[in-house]
Enzyme design. Structure first.
Site, PDB file in Angstrom:
ATOM      1  N   SER A 111      17.168 -35.415  -4.101  1.00 11.84           N
ATOM      2  CA  SER A 111      16.603 -34.919  -2.854  1.00 11.84           C
ATOM      3  C   SER A 111      15.659 -35.904  -2.183  1.00 11.84           C
ATOM      4  O   SER A 111      16.038 -36.999  -1.820  1.00 11.84           O
ATOM      5  CB  SER A 111      15.913 -33.580  -3.121  1.00 11.84           C
ATOM      6  OG  SER A 111      15.504 -33.008  -1.902  1.00 11.84           O
ATOM      7  N   HIS A 112      14.396 -35.499  -2.060  1.00  6.25           N
ATOM      8  CA  HIS A 112      13.406 -36.282  -1.325  1.00  6.25           C
ATOM      9  C   HIS A 112      12.785 -37.372  -2.186  1.00  6.25           C
ATOM     10  O   HIS A 112      11.934 -38.115  -1.709  1.00  6.25           O
ATOM     11  CB  HIS A 112      12.301 -35.337  -0.848  1.00  6.25           C
ATOM     12  CG  HIS A 112      11.737 -34.541  -1.980  1.00  6.25           C
ATOM     13  ND1 HIS A 112      12.441 -33.536  -2.597  1.00  6.25           N
ATOM     14  CD2 HIS A 112      10.565 -34.639  -2.641  1.00  6.25           C
ATOM     15  CE1 HIS A 112      11.717 -33.040  -3.581  1.00  6.25           C
ATOM     16  NE2 HIS A 112      10.577 -33.688  -3.638  1.00  6.25           N
ATOM     17  N   ASP A 275      15.697 -35.454   4.812  1.00 10.53           N
ATOM     18  CA  ASP A 275      15.422 -36.084   3.521  1.00 10.53           C
ATOM     19  C   ASP A 275      16.652 -36.744   2.912  1.00 10.53           C
ATOM     20  O   ASP A 275      17.683 -36.882   3.568  1.00 10.53           O
ATOM     21  CB  ASP A 275      14.840 -35.051   2.556  1.00 10.53           C
ATOM     22  CG  ASP A 275      15.873 -34.028   2.122  1.00 10.53           C
ATOM     23  OD1 ASP A 275      16.811 -33.781   2.901  1.00 10.53           O
ATOM     24  OD2 ASP A 275      15.756 -33.486   1.010  1.00 10.53           O
ATOM     25  N   ASP A 277      19.010 -35.910   0.772  1.00 11.47           N
ATOM     26  CA  ASP A 277      20.308 -35.228   0.722  1.00 11.47           C
ATOM     27  C   ASP A 277      20.527 -34.298   1.913  1.00 11.47           C
ATOM     28  O   ASP A 277      21.492 -33.526   1.928  1.00 11.47           O
ATOM     29  CB  ASP A 277      20.472 -34.464  -0.591  1.00 11.47           C
ATOM     30  CG  ASP A 277      19.411 -33.381  -0.777  1.00 11.47           C
ATOM     31  OD1 ASP A 277      18.308 -33.521  -0.214  1.00 11.47           O
ATOM     32  OD2 ASP A 277      19.693 -32.393  -1.475  1.00 11.47           O
ATOM     33  N   ASP A 279      18.886 -31.665   3.188  1.00 10.56           N
ATOM     34  CA  ASP A 279      18.608 -30.223   3.262  1.00 10.56           C
ATOM     35  C   ASP A 279      17.205 -29.922   3.787  1.00 10.56           C
ATOM     36  O   ASP A 279      16.909 -28.788   4.150  1.00 10.56           O
ATOM     37  CB  ASP A 279      18.870 -29.510   1.923  1.00 10.56           C
ATOM     38  CG  ASP A 279      18.090 -30.096   0.765  1.00 10.56           C
ATOM     39  OD1 ASP A 279      17.295 -31.037   0.985  1.00 10.56           O
ATOM     40  OD2 ASP A 279      18.286 -29.612  -0.365  1.00 10.56           O
ATOM     41  N   ARG A 280      16.336 -30.929   3.850  1.00 13.72           N
ATOM     42  CA  ARG A 280      14.986 -30.687   4.369  1.00 13.72           C
ATOM     43  C   ARG A 280      14.861 -31.170   5.813  1.00 13.72           C
ATOM     44  O   ARG A 280      15.630 -32.046   6.245  1.00 13.72           O
ATOM     45  CB  ARG A 280      13.944 -31.442   3.545  1.00 13.72           C
ATOM     46  CG  ARG A 280      13.840 -30.969   2.130  1.00 13.72           C
ATOM     47  CD  ARG A 280      12.702 -31.676   1.432  1.00 13.72           C
ATOM     48  NE  ARG A 280      12.568 -31.173   0.067  1.00 13.72           N
ATOM     49  CZ  ARG A 280      11.455 -31.192  -0.619  1.00 13.72           C
ATOM     50  NH1 ARG A 280      10.363 -31.709  -0.088  1.00 13.72           N
ATOM     51  NH2 ARG A 280      11.414 -30.727  -1.853  1.00 13.72           N
ATOM     52  N   LYS A 374      19.346 -24.845   1.949  1.00 17.69           N
ATOM     53  CA  LYS A 374      18.582 -25.134   3.147  1.00 17.69           C
ATOM     54  C   LYS A 374      19.306 -26.259   3.888  1.00 17.69           C
ATOM     55  O   LYS A 374      20.076 -27.005   3.282  1.00 17.69           O
ATOM     56  CB  LYS A 374      17.141 -25.476   2.811  1.00 17.69           C
ATOM     57  CG  LYS A 374      16.935 -26.591   1.812  1.00 17.69           C
ATOM     58  CD  LYS A 374      15.469 -26.619   1.450  1.00 17.69           C
ATOM     59  CE  LYS A 374      15.121 -27.795   0.558  1.00 17.69           C
ATOM     60  NZ  LYS A 374      15.421 -27.532  -0.863  1.00 17.69           N
TER      61      LYS A 374
HETATM   62  C1  G16 Z   1      13.657 -28.139  -4.153  1.00 17.38           C
HETATM   63  C2  G16 Z   1      13.986 -26.679  -4.073  1.00 17.38           C
HETATM   64  C3  G16 Z   1      13.072 -25.993  -3.105  1.00 17.38           C
HETATM   65  C4  G16 Z   1      11.629 -26.230  -3.496  1.00 17.38           C
HETATM   66  C5  G16 Z   1      11.371 -27.716  -3.584  1.00 17.38           C
HETATM   67  C6  G16 Z   1       9.999 -28.036  -4.128  1.00 17.38           C
HETATM   68  O1  G16 Z   1      13.943 -28.740  -2.931  1.00 17.38           O
HETATM   69  O2  G16 Z   1      15.321 -26.473  -3.684  1.00 17.38           O
HETATM   70  O3  G16 Z   1      13.363 -24.633  -3.107  1.00 17.38           O
HETATM   71  O4  G16 Z   1      10.758 -25.641  -2.589  1.00 17.38           O
HETATM   72  O5  G16 Z   1      12.292 -28.313  -4.458  1.00 17.38           O
HETATM   73  O6  G16 Z   1       9.922 -27.570  -5.422  1.00 17.38           O
HETATM   74  P1  G16 Z   1       8.717 -27.956  -6.364  1.00 17.38           P
HETATM   75  O7  G16 Z   1       7.486 -27.448  -5.660  1.00 17.38           O
HETATM   76  O8  G16 Z   1       8.986 -27.272  -7.657  1.00 17.38           O
HETATM   77  O9  G16 Z   1       8.680 -29.464  -6.470  1.00 17.38           O
HETATM   78  P2  G16 Z   1      14.733 -30.121  -2.854  1.00 17.38           P
HETATM   79  O10 G16 Z   1      14.763 -30.464  -1.392  1.00 17.38           O
HETATM   80  O11 G16 Z   1      13.920 -31.083  -3.676  1.00 17.38           O
HETATM   81  O12 G16 Z   1      16.058 -29.863  -3.452  1.00 17.38           O
END
Ligand code: G16
Length: 539
Positions: A111-112, A275, A277, A279-280, A374
């Site tokens: 992801s990010h 981000d 991938d 989704d953000r 998302k």
């Molecule tokens: C993932 C989850 C999200 C979550 C985020 C942060 O996002 O899919 O639902 O809000 O991580 O999670 P944490 O606070 O546990 O780091 P992504 O965009 O990283 O896949």
């Protein structure tokens, strides 16, 4: 087909969103293979099944895709649908899983988190509904991975993933599809492209920062080609294995180039970033930043202006640490509002049951029932549709929103790479103190309630406990504290701060939240436990 003897790794426990580790951890012999075999085990095998496969194109994506294809073939899968070059944004993968009525999909992304040989990699499984595997399945993956003794893999050459069309790998069909086409077609069904195009033709300007990550080709095709935004609207639009050294996390800290432009004298009308991938999303108006919690509330209040949502919303859902701004909109609309633990997987049942149409999180995630992830670009297009319909600036829309609903001042402070045991000790101490907190006065505010959030899924009754410590004050202000489940180094403490105001909407959130911030440090003794007093990232 070969069966390879292996030894279990003891750390293959999926976190908030799949298994995320340093890339080199995934690159060590058997590590990826063990977890892929555990995925197949947890879902009752791969035999005869059809999967979607793709990732955000980060370093090791290309190698991992080839390994997973050979393992899917050796485990008897019937077909794997792969994005061209092994690349798919997470929402595009979710869409393909649903459109093609497959048995699920494997998505490669951290992801990010930054990408590269010395950065992060990740893998997760999404179910046939297109959404992240629920906890029962991720726990089964962990159990399988903990006792694994062998995995199956085909000995074969790499599959050509650059040519669209179908080939065979040990009897399994490999179908390479255009990564963008189906997703762009879906967006055209939801939004009024003509109205947005007319807005661009009339001189509306925008900057979309793809941060050298997966959304570049999607944004270029949709925003520049189909909606007619000026060439150059999309910047950092070529995906790179190391994201060009960028940290593809769309927040004011990491998307600082976009922030500087949007706060500068020649700012475009609208700015957005996504981000690694896709989704953000982060949304910025000329001279004004939109917090993710406010963005969710504005989208909920205005979604009916887009053709995909004219029927109205069945309900809305937000993660617990997300501000309550959207709850006020739901109350006004007379629809249900749900509060779930952090993690998009918790929205799946509500979306499947038709109880929520829009979902969102403070962590820059917003989405709807069009997929089960998302969706960064979706949120940006919904904003564009609203701007085109209301013919107002982002600032005007936000101000009108606060006038009507009041403003939930909100911020998240992240303390990164803390030593894990110190972070755990701090949270444990706060947890132990919870029963004694109600009635206590801190920084001039009285604590009304304090607990550790527990969620009972209203659809299947499953319970998820210990999802974040909450301290609620009598004036409606709130502190939430939890440890991130997506980091790969030590622990990241997330401190979520919120305060509701019925007037005075133009304050700096950090200043408006100052007493809450002081109260949080006092209650949790963050400095004493971790040696940190200043956060690394503020959103
Ligand atoms: C993932 C989850 C999200 C979550 C985020 C942060 O996002 O899919 O639902 O809000 O991580 O999670 P944490 O606070 O546990 O780091 P992504 O965009 O990283 O896949």
């Amino acid at each position: 087909m070969t069966t390879i003897q292996t030894v279990a790794f003891d750390d293959q426990k999926p976190g908030t969103s799949g298994l995320r580790k340093k890339t080199r951890v995934f690159m060590q012999p058997h590590y990826l293979e063990n977890f892929v075999q555990a995925i197949f085990g947890a879902i009752g095998g791969a035999k005869g099944k059809t999967f979607v496969l793709g990732g955000d194109g980060r370093f090791f994506n290309d190698r991992a895709v080839q390994v997973i294809l050979r393992m899917a073939a050796a485990n008897g899968a019937a077909r794997v649908i792969v994005g061209r070059g092994g690349v798919l944004s997470t929402p595009a993968a979710s869409n393909l899983i649903r459109q093609r009525k497959t048995d699920g999909g494997i998505i490669l992304s951290a992801s990010h988190n930054p990408g590269g040989e010395d950065e992060d990699f990740g893998i997760k499984f999404n179910m046939a509904n297109g959404g992240p595997a629920p906890e029962a399945i991720t726990e089964a993956m962990y159990r399988e991975a903990s006792v694994i003794v062998s995995y199956n893999i085909l000995e074969a050459q790499d599959v050509d993933l650059m040519t669209l069309g179908e080939s065979s790998l040990g009897g399994m069909a490999v179908e390479v599809v255009d990564s963008v086409a189906d997703y762009a077609a879906l967006m055209e069904t939801l939004f009024d492209f003509d109205a947005i195009r007319a807005m661009f033709t009339a001189g509306f300007t925008m900057r979309f920062d793809a941060m050298c990550a997966v959304t570049g080709p999607y944004a270029t095709e949709i925003i520049e080609k189909r909606l007619g935004a000026a060439p150059g609207t999309v910047v950092h639009g070529t995906p790179l294995p190391d994201f060009g050294g960028m940290h593809p996390d769309p927040n004011p800290t990491w998307a600082h180039e976009l922030m500087a432009e949007m706060m500068g004298p020649d700012a475009p009308d609208f700015g957005a970033a996504s981000d690694g991938d896709g989704d953000r999303n982060m949304v910025v108006g000329r001279g004004i930043y939109v917090s993710p919690s406010d963005s969710l509330a504005v989208l909920a209040a205005n979604a009916h202006l887009a053709k995909g949502y004219t029927r109205g919303l069945a309900g809305v859902a937000r993660s617990m640490p997300t501000s309550a701004a959207v709850d006020r909109v739901a109350e006004d609309l007379g629809i249900e509002a749900f509060e779930t633990p952090t993690g998009w997987k918790f929205f799946g049942n509500l979306l499947d049951a038709g109880r929520a149409t829009l979902c969102g999180e403070e962590s820059f995630g917003t989405g709807s029932d069009h997929v089960r992830e998302k969706d960064g670009l979706w949120a940006v297009l919904l904003w564009l549709n609203i701007l085109a319909a209301r013919k107002q600036s982002v600032e005007e829309i936000l101000n009108a929103h606060w006038q009507k609903y009041g403003r939930n001042y909100y911020s998240r402070h992240d303390f990164e790479a803390i030593e894990s045991d110190k972070a755990a000790a701090m949270v444990d101490a706060l947890r132990a103190a919870l029963p004694d907190l109600p009635g206590r006065e801190v920084q001039g505010m009285v604590i009304a309630a304090a607990d550790d959030f527990s969620y009972t899924d209203p659809v299947d009754g499953s319970v998820s406990a210990r999802q974040g410590v909450r301290v609620l004050f009598e004036d409606g202000s709130r502190i939430v504290m939890r440890l991130s489940g997506t980091g790969t180094q030590g622990a990241t403490l997330r401190l979520y701060l919120e305060r509701y105001a019925e007037s005075g909407f133009d304050r700096d959130p950090q200043e408006a939240l100052a007493p809450i911030i002081r109260a949080a440090h006092e209650l949790a003794d963050i400095g004493g436990h971790t040696g940190r007093t200043e956060p690394d990232v503020i959103t």
